[in-house]
Motif scaffolding. Structure first.
Motif, PDB file in Angstrom:
ATOM      1  N   PHE A  32      33.068  37.489  75.380  1.00 17.00           N
ATOM      2  CA  PHE A  32      34.109  38.434  74.989  1.00 17.00           C
ATOM      3  C   PHE A  32      33.528  39.582  74.175  1.00 17.00           C
ATOM      4  O   PHE A  32      33.859  40.759  74.400  1.00 17.00           O
ATOM      5  CB  PHE A  32      35.178  37.708  74.172  1.00 17.00           C
ATOM      6  CG  PHE A  32      36.243  38.621  73.619  1.00 17.00           C
ATOM      7  CD1 PHE A  32      37.261  39.093  74.419  1.00 17.00           C
ATOM      8  CD2 PHE A  32      36.211  39.009  72.282  1.00 17.00           C
ATOM      9  CE1 PHE A  32      38.233  39.932  73.921  1.00 17.00           C
ATOM     10  CE2 PHE A  32      37.174  39.856  71.771  1.00 17.00           C
ATOM     11  CZ  PHE A  32      38.195  40.318  72.592  1.00 17.00           C
ATOM     12  N   ARG A  33      32.622  39.247  73.225  1.00 22.44           N
ATOM     13  CA  ARG A  33      32.035  40.303  72.400  1.00 22.44           C
ATOM     14  C   ARG A  33      31.175  41.239  73.258  1.00 22.44           C
ATOM     15  O   ARG A  33      31.179  42.453  73.057  1.00 22.44           O
ATOM     16  CB  ARG A  33      31.199  39.677  71.289  1.00 22.44           C
ATOM     17  CG  ARG A  33      30.471  40.700  70.396  1.00 22.44           C
ATOM     18  CD  ARG A  33      31.456  41.681  69.721  1.00 22.44           C
ATOM     19  NE  ARG A  33      32.418  41.013  68.938  1.00 22.44           N
ATOM     20  CZ  ARG A  33      32.229  40.651  67.670  1.00 22.44           C
ATOM     21  NH1 ARG A  33      31.094  40.936  67.073  1.00 22.44           N
ATOM     22  NH2 ARG A  33      33.189  40.040  67.004  1.00 22.44           N
ATOM     23  N   ASP A  34      30.431  40.681  74.210  1.00 20.75           N
ATOM     24  CA  ASP A  34      29.586  41.514  75.074  1.00 20.75           C
ATOM     25  C   ASP A  34      30.447  42.497  75.869  1.00 20.75           C
ATOM     26  O   ASP A  34      30.115  43.682  75.966  1.00 20.75           O
ATOM     27  CB  ASP A  34      28.784  40.621  76.017  1.00 20.75           C
ATOM     28  CG  ASP A  34      27.837  41.422  76.896  1.00 20.75           C
ATOM     29  OD1 ASP A  34      26.851  41.954  76.373  1.00 20.75           O
ATOM     30  OD2 ASP A  34      28.107  41.522  78.109  1.00 20.75           O
ATOM     31  N   GLU A  35      31.563  41.990  76.402  1.00 16.30           N
ATOM     32  CA  GLU A  35      32.453  42.884  77.157  1.00 16.30           C
ATOM     33  C   GLU A  35      33.044  43.958  76.244  1.00 16.30           C
ATOM     34  O   GLU A  35      33.155  45.130  76.634  1.00 16.30           O
ATOM     35  CB  GLU A  35      33.558  42.073  77.811  1.00 16.30           C
ATOM     36  CG  GLU A  35      33.061  41.131  78.912  1.00 16.30           C
ATOM     37  CD  GLU A  35      34.161  40.245  79.444  1.00 16.30           C
ATOM     38  OE1 GLU A  35      35.274  40.282  78.866  1.00 16.30           O
ATOM     39  OE2 GLU A  35      33.917  39.510  80.424  1.00 16.30           O
ATOM     40  N   ARG A  38      30.325  46.550  75.346  1.00 13.10           N
ATOM     41  CA  ARG A  38      30.059  47.420  76.496  1.00 13.10           C
ATOM     42  C   ARG A  38      31.190  48.431  76.685  1.00 13.10           C
ATOM     43  O   ARG A  38      30.940  49.630  76.914  1.00 13.10           O
ATOM     44  CB  ARG A  38      29.904  46.573  77.766  1.00 13.10           C
ATOM     45  CG  ARG A  38      28.588  45.807  77.832  1.00 13.10           C
ATOM     46  CD  ARG A  38      28.570  44.846  79.021  1.00 13.10           C
ATOM     47  NE  ARG A  38      27.292  44.167  79.149  1.00 13.10           N
ATOM     48  CZ  ARG A  38      26.309  44.575  79.932  1.00 13.10           C
ATOM     49  NH1 ARG A  38      26.455  45.661  80.671  1.00 13.10           N
ATOM     50  NH2 ARG A  38      25.173  43.898  79.998  1.00 13.10           N
ATOM     51  N   ALA A  39      32.434  47.945  76.582  1.00 13.30           N
ATOM     52  CA  ALA A  39      33.564  48.859  76.759  1.00 13.30           C
ATOM     53  C   ALA A  39      33.607  49.917  75.660  1.00 13.30           C
ATOM     54  O   ALA A  39      33.855  51.104  75.923  1.00 13.30           O
ATOM     55  CB  ALA A  39      34.873  48.057  76.788  1.00 13.30           C
ATOM     56  N   THR A  43      33.193  53.918  76.120  1.00 14.23           N
ATOM     57  CA  THR A  43      34.252  54.803  75.634  1.00 14.23           C
ATOM     58  C   THR A  43      33.680  55.873  74.711  1.00 14.23           C
ATOM     59  O   THR A  43      34.058  57.052  74.788  1.00 14.23           O
ATOM     60  CB  THR A  43      35.317  53.975  74.893  1.00 14.23           C
ATOM     61  OG1 THR A  43      35.881  53.022  75.803  1.00 14.23           O
ATOM     62  CG2 THR A  43      36.424  54.874  74.361  1.00 14.23           C
ATOM     63  N   THR A  44      32.765  55.469  73.824  1.00 11.94           N
ATOM     64  CA  THR A  44      32.141  56.436  72.918  1.00 11.94           C
ATOM     65  C   THR A  44      31.329  57.467  73.694  1.00 11.94           C
ATOM     66  O   THR A  44      31.376  58.675  73.389  1.00 11.94           O
ATOM     67  CB  THR A  44      31.237  55.705  71.914  1.00 11.94           C
ATOM     68  OG1 THR A  44      32.008  54.733  71.195  1.00 11.94           O
ATOM     69  CG2 THR A  44      30.623  56.676  70.928  1.00 11.94           C
ATOM     70  N   ALA A  45      30.584  56.995  74.703  1.00 14.17           N
ATOM     71  CA  ALA A  45      29.792  57.931  75.509  1.00 14.17           C
ATOM     72  C   ALA A  45      30.691  58.937  76.227  1.00 14.17           C
ATOM     73  O   ALA A  45      30.371  60.136  76.302  1.00 14.17           O
ATOM     74  CB  ALA A  45      28.936  57.156  76.518  1.00 14.17           C
TER      75      ALA A  45
END
Length: 580
Positions: A32-35, A38-39, A43-45
């Motif tokens: 869950f933390r990895d997802e 990544r999200a 989003t920041t990018a």
């Protein structure tokens, strides 16, 4: 394997689900933390890319506004320079505005440079404008006039006929761009890299002072071009593992690459801390459980068992005055009381034999026989208890429940034998001792057959066998269902050689549907050991669908007596004499 070792193995088995749950929770939490990381990184990018696109759009609007000025359209150096200087003051993010001819010679700029003092014909933005005849983004340039790190945006300047008569450019101050885009980074450990079309770094956070203007390493650029936009895990410039999101800005700046990185160790720091805490707590719990198991095993099992062994050893040496002396109310305590009572009886007999020892050698032989009998019976009893304790650690139900029930059955059988000084007991009392507690319950119980006095060896073996059949019926068979019936019948048959055999039949009906087990459990092995090995008999188990049927055939020696013809008993007659 000792009993203590088995208890520790049971504790370890009990801890296995906790370890499995901890492992599953950690896996799920990390996934869950990895997802989430990544999200969030992607989003920041995208937010940085959108911000860069807005900056490019602002530069385009500024150049469109400048292109409408008459002095600029007329390409008049003096008026053009003055106007561009005023526009630069209103747009501090743009380090310099310049107007150049199609061949690249400068006409005017916001710094007041002389006409033709330098040429931009080889600059990427100039060549792209002349090639595309549209608004474009250039590449990293360290201004020869301004001395600043800049990124150029340019557009064509057209005359009234639509012909390109010059190139109007604005140089974006990269320090200003760095400060603006940092606001989109929500985590302190986030890194930002923006590269132009040539692969040159134009914005870098942190260590921008070192890396701005340098080229992205060739291998990284190859991976970037091969994989395109998306999220991946790789080492950053600082050698730390990071979650990297790569995107293109929309609009004219789409040729640039925006890369946002999140430090993986920092992102998973709280998860790692929680995992360590969980493992430490499980370790402490396991240590406490092992200590508690050792103490409980020593107090509740090893101590009473050692007392039984010490008393048995004393009796073996002829010290019948030795007593186990356990007053506990558990199975070991009750067994100890029965063994003490047995020893007291034998001690009394020994005393009587001492008084009669003067009457001859026969009395002395009788005493020796009694001692050997006590030694044999105590050894057999302790061996049975040890086997029950060892086998009860196996199987699906709680080992304490199995051990308690089987030792209690053994204790009840000892009651019958001790009452008559271990000379034997009636068969109907052995049957009633197991089925009596279930009378008046859901199932009807019928027990009928002649009164037969059995020797001690037969009483012990049949008592354990009937206990296993009764326990199985209460859990899975007729004693667990309403309206069902358990019928126990027995008879004595004399063969042609004059040898007599006991036939006992256990029949269940009206209970739950019965199916043959896939493996042979301890109960079946105990019945086999009691009937075949102990009594030299035979038995059959028929797992019929309407109920279990067990037939037992054992030889009877000369130590039994047949008292009366037949005494049937059912639930309605359970108070009549001779019932079983």
């Amino acid at each position: 394997m000792t009993l203590t070792t088995r208890i520790l193995l049971l504790v370890l088995l009990a801890l296995a689900p906790a370890l499995a749950i901890q492992g599953y929770n950690e896996h799920a939490l990390r996934t869950f933390r990895d997802e989430a990381v990544r999200a969030d990184t992607l989003t920041t990018a995208r937010a940085v890319a959108e911000d860069l696109a807005q900056v490019a759009e602002g530069a385009r609007q500024a150049l469109d506004f400048v292109a409408r000025d008459p002095s600029v359209r007329a390409m008049a150096p003096s008026g053009c320079s003055a106007y561009l200087r005023e526009v630069a003051l209103d747009n501090p993010q743009l380090a310099i505005f310049s107007l150049s001819k199609p061949d690249g010679d400068v006409v005017c700029n916001s710094l007041g440079s002389e006409v033709g003092s330098y040429s931009v014909g080889e600059r990427l933005y100039h060549r792209r404008v002349m090639g595309k005849d549209a608004f474009v983004m250039g590449s990293y340039v360290r201004g020869s006039v301004s001395g600043k790190d800049t990124l150029h945006f340019a557009r064509p300047l057209r005359d009234a006929a639509g012909r390109t008569i010059g190139v109007l450019a604005a140089a974006l101050d990269l320090k200003w761009l760095d400060g603006r885009l940092r606001r989109d980074l929500r985590q302190p450990s986030t890194t930002l890299t923006i590269a132009d079309t040539d692969g040159t770094i134009v914005v870098r956070y942190p260590d921008g002072d070192i890396r701005v203007g340098s080229a992205v390493p060739r291998e990284r650029m190859r991976i970037l071009l091969d994989r395109g936009e998306g999220v991946r895990v790789a080492e950053g410039f600082d050698g730390r593992e990071r979650v990297l999101a790569n995107v293109h800005p929309p609009g004219p700046a789409s040729a640039a690459w925006v890369t946002v990185g999140r430090d993986r160790d920092v992102a998973f720091a709280d998860v790692d801390a929680a995992s360590r805490r969980g493992l430490v707590l499980i370790g402490l719990g396991a240590a406490l459980a092992f200590v508690a198991a050792l103490l409980a095993g020593r107090f509740f099992i090893r101590r009473p068992f050692d007392r039984l062994l010490r008393a048995a050893a004393a009796w073996q040496t002829g010290d019948l005055a030795a007593r186990i002396g356990m007053t506990r109310g558990d199975e070991f305590g009750r067994l100890g009381l029965k063994l003490d009572a047995m020893a007291a009886t034998l001690q009394r007999r020994e005393g009587e034999l001492r008084d009669e020892i003067a009457h001859g050698r026969a009395m002395q032989d009788r005493q020796v026989m009694l001692l050997h009998e006590l030694n044999h019976r105590v050894k057999n009893t302790l061996a049975t208890v040890q086997a029950l304790a060892r086998q009860s650690t196996r199987g699906g139900e709680a080992p304490g429940v199995r051990l308690e029930g089987r030792i209690l059955a053994l204790s009840k059988t000892h009651d019958l034998l001790t009452r008559d000084d271990w000379s034997g007991a009636p068969l109907h009392e052995v049957v009633e001792g197991e089925l009596g507690p279930y009378r008046g319950g859901l199932a009807n119980i019928v027990a009928e057959g002649p009164d037969v006095d059995l020797p001690a060896r037969h009483v012990l073996a049949l008592g354990m066998t009937l206990h296993e059949l009764t326990t199985n019926a209460a859990k899975h068979g007729a004693l667990s269902g309403e309206g069902a019936e358990v019928r126990v019948t027995w008879r004595v048959v004399t063969g042609e050689t004059g040898r007599r055999r006991l036939y006992l039949e256990w029949v269940e009906s009206g209970g739950p549907t019965v199916s043959e087990p896939t493996r042979k459990g301890f109960g079946s092995r105990l019945i086999a050991a009691s009937v075949e090995r102990e009594l030299d008999g035979r038995y059959t188990l028929d797992f019929a669908s309407d109920g279990l049927r067990c037939t037992i055939e054992i030889p009877l020696g000369h130590g039994y007596a047949m008292m009366s013809p037949l005494h049937p008993a059912s639930d309605s007659e359970k108070g009549a004499p001779g019932t079983a």
